[in-house]
Design a protein around this motif. Structure first.
Motif, mmCIF file in Angstrom:
data_model
loop_
_atom_site.group_PDB
_atom_site.id
_atom_site.type_symbol
_atom_site.label_atom_id
_atom_site.label_comp_id
_atom_site.label_asym_id
_atom_site.label_seq_id
_atom_site.Cartn_x
_atom_site.Cartn_y
_atom_site.Cartn_z
ATOM 1 N N TYR A 144 0.861 -1.047 0.070
ATOM 2 C CA TYR A 144 -0.030 -0.032 -0.008
ATOM 3 C C TYR A 144 0.761 1.336 0.100
ATOM 4 O O TYR A 144 0.529 2.168 -0.781
ATOM 5 C CB TYR A 144 -0.948 -0.037 1.259
ATOM 6 N N ASP A 145 1.818 1.202 0.871
ATOM 7 C CA ASP A 145 2.785 2.252 0.908
ATOM 8 C C ASP A 145 4.007 2.175 -0.015
ATOM 9 O O ASP A 145 4.781 1.443 0.140
ATOM 10 C CB ASP A 145 3.146 2.590 2.563
ATOM 11 N N GLU A 178 -6.352 -3.395 1.409
ATOM 12 C CA GLU A 178 -6.105 -2.729 -0.061
ATOM 13 C C GLU A 178 -5.204 -3.850 -0.650
ATOM 14 O O GLU A 178 -4.763 -3.532 -1.825
ATOM 15 C CB GLU A 178 -5.385 -1.405 0.303
ATOM 16 N N ASP A 179 -5.289 -4.830 -0.469
ATOM 17 C CA ASP A 179 -4.511 -6.102 -1.172
ATOM 18 C C ASP A 179 -5.023 -6.291 -2.331
ATOM 19 O O ASP A 179 -6.353 -6.539 -2.848
ATOM 20 C CB ASP A 179 -4.722 -7.325 -0.356
ATOM 21 N N PHE A 216 -6.355 -5.098 8.073
ATOM 22 C CA PHE A 216 -5.550 -3.925 8.415
ATOM 23 C C PHE A 216 -5.727 -2.936 7.368
ATOM 24 O O PHE A 216 -6.102 -3.315 6.209
ATOM 25 C CB PHE A 216 -3.901 -4.408 8.217
ATOM 26 N N GLY A 217 -6.258 -1.683 7.690
ATOM 27 C CA GLY A 217 -6.579 -0.803 6.774
ATOM 28 C C GLY A 217 -5.190 -0.173 6.319
ATOM 29 O O GLY A 217 -4.067 -0.244 7.202
ATOM 30 N N ARG A 218 -4.983 0.584 5.210
ATOM 31 C CA ARG A 218 -3.857 1.092 4.686
ATOM 32 C C ARG A 218 -2.911 0.114 4.640
ATOM 33 O O ARG A 218 -1.344 0.044 4.831
ATOM 34 C CB ARG A 218 -3.379 2.328 5.499
ATOM 35 N N HIS A 267 3.087 -3.832 8.119
ATOM 36 C CA HIS A 267 2.596 -3.561 9.713
ATOM 37 C C HIS A 267 3.307 -4.725 10.622
ATOM 38 O O HIS A 267 2.696 -5.178 11.329
ATOM 39 C CB HIS A 267 1.091 -3.676 9.882
ATOM 40 N N ALA A 268 4.615 -4.770 10.321
ATOM 41 C CA ALA A 268 5.453 -5.962 11.113
ATOM 42 C C ALA A 268 5.282 -5.987 12.554
ATOM 43 O O ALA A 268 4.957 -7.078 13.080
ATOM 44 C CB ALA A 268 6.790 -5.619 10.648
#
Length: 276
Positions: free
Chosen positions: A165-166, A227-228, A251-253, A262-263
């Motif tokens: 996503y990022d 967002e996958d 998880f969002g974003r 988001h480790a």
């Protein structure tokens, strides 16, 4: 682990296949098996590098390169399919003398984890499914591109952008590293054999029958990025509906790389779930 290349760990004969793997931690609890995804150039280390040492603080963690991927041997004439990969996973546990494990599966690895729990229920204590395949879904353009990868730095960069996503997580150096991994001798030949077009059939081939999934009685943690673009979140919602003893965390974003994007939260959730 090789000082020159952290992706190269230990080697063990698993059912006649020389298997590259990572082995960390000790602890007295149930060992944890980490099963990577199916992107080009993937290795267990690339997939789980931000998670292995954290999860290994209280338990033994083992993470193999599945046959056809990474630095594990690619035997001539081998058929790459769910049966082969599940057998390799069980043979790997046998080779290490692990009778029962908790299993975390990412994407393609999630399909393997599901199939292992169905076919060898006594070998699996708890399941963690992250962005998992393993149920029927319509092939996404993102997954079609991943499985249809032909080696180029630009193509790898484009693929990796679709995973996260990022986009700030994806550097040119990282894309070049993964491109280099994807052109090692024999790698692309094996990868191109796994998922040739038309590719919807390989989504279907990784899916376990819903009746079998519904019969799973393991405590199961299901994780997915909202967002996958590779494996759609609807797959995890379906798994949540089918598995009675399941919990779902979205998880969002977040794209397809929950364990990287988001480790810290991923590690915390998995640690808490497996320690209950």
């Amino acid at each position: 682990m090789s000082k020159e290349n952290p992706e190269i760990g230990l080697e063990i004969d698993a059912g006649g296949i020389n298997t590259n793997y990572h082995d960390a931690g000790q602890g007295s609890g149930t060992p944890l098996l980490l099963l990577h995804g199916s992107g080009p150039g993937v290795t267990a280390w690339a997939n789980w590098r931000l998670n292995i040492q954290v999860l290994a603080q209280v338990r033994r963690v083992v993470a193999p390169d599945m046959v056809g991927f990474g630095y594990t041997e690619r035997p001539k004439g081998i058929q790459y399919n769910l049966d082969t990969w599940v057998k390799h996973g069980i043979d790997f546990l046998d080779a290490l003398g692990i009778e029962q494990a908790d299993v975390v599966g990412n994407s393609y690895g999630g399909a393997l984890a599901l199939a292992m729990a169905i076919r060898y229920p006594h070998r699996v204590r708890r399941l963690v499914l992250m962005g998992a395949a393993g149920v029927q879904f319509e092939l996404t353009p993102g997954l079609d591109e991943v499985w249809g990868y032909t080696p180029s730095v630009e193509g790898m960069r484009r693929l990796m952008d679709s995973f996260a996503y990022d986009k700030a997580l994806i550097s040119n150096e990282l894309a070049e590293l993964r491109y280099g991994a994807s052109i090692r001798p024999g790698y692309q030949e094996a990868f191109s054999q796994m998922f040739p077009a038309p590719r919807q059939r390989w989504v279907d081939a990784l899916a376990s029958p819903e009746a079998d999934i519904r019969a799973i009685d393991k405590e199961t943690l299901i994780l997915h990025g909202r967002e996958d673009r590779i494996v759609p979140p609807v797959t995890s919602k379906r798994l949540f509906e089918l598995i009675e003893r399941a919990q779902l965390h979205m998880f969002g974003r977040c794209g397809h790389w929950t364990q990287i994007e988001h480790a810290a939260r991923f590690n915390e959730l998995v640690n808490d779930f497996l320690s209950e």
